[in-house]
Motif scaffolding. Sequence first.
Motif, PDB file in Angstrom:
ATOM      1  N   ILE A  15       5.014  24.039 -17.610  1.00 13.31           N
ATOM      2  CA  ILE A  15       5.141  23.923 -16.202  1.00 13.31           C
ATOM      3  C   ILE A  15       5.435  22.460 -15.803  1.00 13.31           C
ATOM      4  CG2 ILE A  15       4.145  26.003 -15.712  1.00 13.31           C
ATOM      5  CD1 ILE A  15       1.717  24.475 -14.401  1.00 13.31           C
ATOM      6  N   PHE A  47     -16.963  12.128 -13.261  1.00 12.26           N
ATOM      7  CA  PHE A  47     -17.272  13.638 -13.468  1.00 12.26           C
ATOM      8  C   PHE A  47     -18.916  13.676 -13.813  1.00 12.26           C
ATOM      9  CE2 PHE A  47     -12.618  12.983 -14.424  1.00 12.26           C
ATOM     10  CZ  PHE A  47     -12.249  13.738 -13.455  1.00 12.26           C
ATOM     11  N   TRP A  51     -20.093  15.393 -18.983  1.00 17.38           N
ATOM     12  CA  TRP A  51     -18.667  15.402 -19.578  1.00 17.38           C
ATOM     13  C   TRP A  51     -18.455  14.077 -20.257  1.00 17.38           C
ATOM     14  CZ3 TRP A  51     -14.567  17.527 -15.706  1.00 17.38           C
ATOM     15  CH2 TRP A  51     -14.640  18.656 -15.542  1.00 17.38           C
ATOM     16  N   SER A 101      -0.125  16.900  -9.392  1.00 20.61           N
ATOM     17  CA  SER A 101       1.174  16.343  -9.823  1.00 20.61           C
ATOM     18  C   SER A 101       1.623  16.679 -11.233  1.00 20.61           C
ATOM     19  CB  SER A 101       1.276  14.718  -9.461  1.00 20.61           C
ATOM     20  OG  SER A 101       1.248  14.424  -8.071  1.00 20.61           O
ATOM     21  N   VAL A 103      -0.499  16.487 -13.918  1.00 24.09           N
ATOM     22  CA  VAL A 103      -1.165  15.768 -14.665  1.00 24.09           C
ATOM     23  C   VAL A 103      -2.156  16.460 -15.440  1.00 24.09           C
ATOM     24  CG1 VAL A 103      -2.999  13.743 -14.949  1.00 24.09           C
ATOM     25  CG2 VAL A 103      -0.994  13.456 -13.180  1.00 24.09           C
ATOM     26  N   VAL A 128     -15.627  27.952 -17.452  1.00 19.68           N
ATOM     27  CA  VAL A 128     -14.238  27.407 -16.573  1.00 19.68           C
ATOM     28  C   VAL A 128     -14.835  27.687 -15.050  1.00 19.68           C
ATOM     29  CG1 VAL A 128     -11.837  27.850 -16.141  1.00 19.68           C
ATOM     30  CG2 VAL A 128     -12.727  28.073 -18.537  1.00 19.68           C
TER      31      VAL A 128
HETATM   32  C1  COA Z   1      -8.397  21.469 -12.839  1.00 16.64           C
HETATM   33  C2  COA Z   1      -7.834  20.088 -12.806  1.00 16.64           C
HETATM   34  C3  COA Z   1      -7.743  19.530 -14.047  1.00 16.64           C
HETATM   35  C4  COA Z   1      -6.194  20.298 -12.471  1.00 16.64           C
HETATM   36  O1  COA Z   1      -5.392  19.112 -12.459  1.00 16.64           O
HETATM   37  P1  COA Z   1      -4.097  18.992 -11.722  1.00 16.64           P
HETATM   38  O2  COA Z   1      -3.512  17.591 -12.121  1.00 16.64           O
HETATM   39  O3  COA Z   1      -4.286  18.854 -10.051  1.00 16.64           O
HETATM   40  O4  COA Z   1      -3.140  19.971 -12.162  1.00 16.64           O
HETATM   41  P2  COA Z   1      -1.704  20.274 -11.966  1.00 16.64           P
HETATM   42  O5  COA Z   1      -1.093  19.586 -10.759  1.00 16.64           O
HETATM   43  O6  COA Z   1      -1.105  20.164 -13.402  1.00 16.64           O
HETATM   44  O7  COA Z   1      -1.508  21.939 -11.443  1.00 16.64           O
HETATM   45  C5  COA Z   1      -1.063  22.893 -12.265  1.00 16.64           C
HETATM   46  C6  COA Z   1      -1.091  24.103 -11.802  1.00 16.64           C
HETATM   47  O8  COA Z   1      -2.438  24.672 -11.590  1.00 16.64           O
HETATM   48  C7  COA Z   1      -2.919  24.884 -10.403  1.00 16.64           C
HETATM   49  N1  COA Z   1      -4.387  24.335 -10.022  1.00 16.64           N
HETATM   50  C8  COA Z   1      -4.610  23.212  -9.934  1.00 16.64           C
HETATM   51  N2  COA Z   1      -5.833  22.872 -10.073  1.00 16.64           N
HETATM   52  C9  COA Z   1      -6.271  24.343  -9.666  1.00 16.64           C
HETATM   53  C10 COA Z   1      -7.810  24.731  -9.363  1.00 16.64           C
HETATM   54  N3  COA Z   1      -8.597  23.870  -9.375  1.00 16.64           N
HETATM   55  N4  COA Z   1      -7.768  25.937  -9.375  1.00 16.64           N
HETATM   56  C11 COA Z   1      -6.769  26.831  -9.545  1.00 16.64           C
HETATM   57  N5  COA Z   1      -5.639  26.555  -9.826  1.00 16.64           N
HETATM   58  C12 COA Z   1      -5.178  25.202  -9.966  1.00 16.64           C
HETATM   59  C13 COA Z   1      -2.063  24.046  -9.497  1.00 16.64           C
HETATM   60  O9  COA Z   1      -1.734  24.745  -8.230  1.00 16.64           O
HETATM   61  C14 COA Z   1      -0.411  24.188 -10.106  1.00 16.64           C
HETATM   62  O10 COA Z   1       0.031  25.333 -10.264  1.00 16.64           O
HETATM   63  P3  COA Z   1       1.589  25.631  -9.403  1.00 16.64           P
HETATM   64  O11 COA Z   1       2.395  24.785 -10.608  1.00 16.64           O
HETATM   65  O12 COA Z   1       1.813  26.677  -9.355  1.00 16.64           O
HETATM   66  O13 COA Z   1       1.536  24.634  -8.196  1.00 16.64           O
HETATM   67  C15 COA Z   1      -8.143  19.078 -11.489  1.00 16.64           C
HETATM   68  O14 COA Z   1      -7.911  19.990 -10.339  1.00 16.64           O
HETATM   69  C16 COA Z   1      -9.469  18.709 -11.968  1.00 16.64           C
HETATM   70  O15 COA Z   1      -9.934  17.864 -12.221  1.00 16.64           O
HETATM   71  N6  COA Z   1     -10.604  19.266 -11.059  1.00 16.64           N
HETATM   72  C17 COA Z   1     -11.890  19.155 -11.399  1.00 16.64           C
HETATM   73  C18 COA Z   1     -12.480  19.211 -12.583  1.00 16.64           C
HETATM   74  C19 COA Z   1     -12.170  20.675 -13.097  1.00 16.64           C
HETATM   75  O16 COA Z   1     -12.433  21.226 -12.154  1.00 16.64           O
HETATM   76  N7  COA Z   1     -12.079  20.613 -14.450  1.00 16.64           N
HETATM   77  C20 COA Z   1     -11.835  21.976 -14.808  1.00 16.64           C
HETATM   78  C21 COA Z   1     -13.004  22.688 -15.463  1.00 16.64           C
HETATM   79  S1  COA Z   1     -12.726  24.333 -15.822  1.00 16.64           S
END
Ligand code: COA
Length: 159
Positions: A15, A47, A51, A101, A103, A128
């Motif tokens: 995506i 974090f 981690w 964005s 990442v 998760v």
């Molecule tokens: C989860 C995480 C890694 C996502 O990183 P990000 O750079 O914001 O993700 P992206 O921008 O690539 O998002 C990709 C898609 O996932 C969705 N998304 C991102 N974070 C999400 C979350 N926490 N829950 C649900 N959906 C999420 C976005 O809306 C996007 O969907 P879209 O394309 O329909 O808009 C980030 O929010 C993070 O570091 N969170 C804290 C740590 C964490 O929870 N890690 C995962 C542990 S299981």
Amino acid sequence: MTDMLIRLYALPEPIVDETDPRHADWLVRKPIGCEHEEIVSWVATEFGTGWASEARAALHNRPVSLQVAVQGEQPIGFVCYDATARGFVGPIGVQTSARGSGVGSALLRTALEEMRTVGYGYAIAGAVGAVDFFRRVAGATEIADSTPGLYAGRVSVRR
Ligand SMILES: CC(C)(COP(=O)(O)OP(=O)(O)OC[C@H]1O[C@@H](n2cnc3c(N)ncnc32)[C@H](O)[C@@H]1OP(=O)(O)O)[C@@H](O)C(=O)NCCC(=O)NCCS
């Protein structure tokens, strides 16, 4: 929190749009040796120590099984595999200011594609929190009866 199963042979279409200008000022790559301590210390600050411990394990693997997203000289995200346990992907984290964005998706896809390349058929994401993120980016499905799973009785010293 639940574990999730990812079919590496049937990943959904990526995506992240590589032509999106927001993608132009950061990249995902493997760290070189002199960066390891900086990365572990950054993960601990952003974090926490759990981690950071998993990041250290991934950096000790050969080949290194950690990818970092960097903007200039600054780490903005990371992902590991074979860090919690063999066949597990994660942890994954993006710093708050860089979220939304692409990442996180770029990091997760890079790790999963590497797992497929080195011979895994499936990946497991452990405990998760961001279930919809894993579902959306990797087509992950929840594993029944997986809580607390591998993490039951983990060492946590009271200080
Ligand atoms: C989860 C995480 C890694 C996502 O990183 P990000 O750079 O914001 O993700 P992206 O921008 O690539 O998002 C990709 C898609 O996932 C969705 N998304 C991102 N974070 C999400 C979350 N926490 N829950 C649900 N959906 C999420 C976005 O809306 C996007 O969907 P879209 O394309 O329909 O808009 C980030 O929010 C993070 O570091 N969170 C804290 C740590 C964490 O929870 N890690 C995962 C542990 S299981």
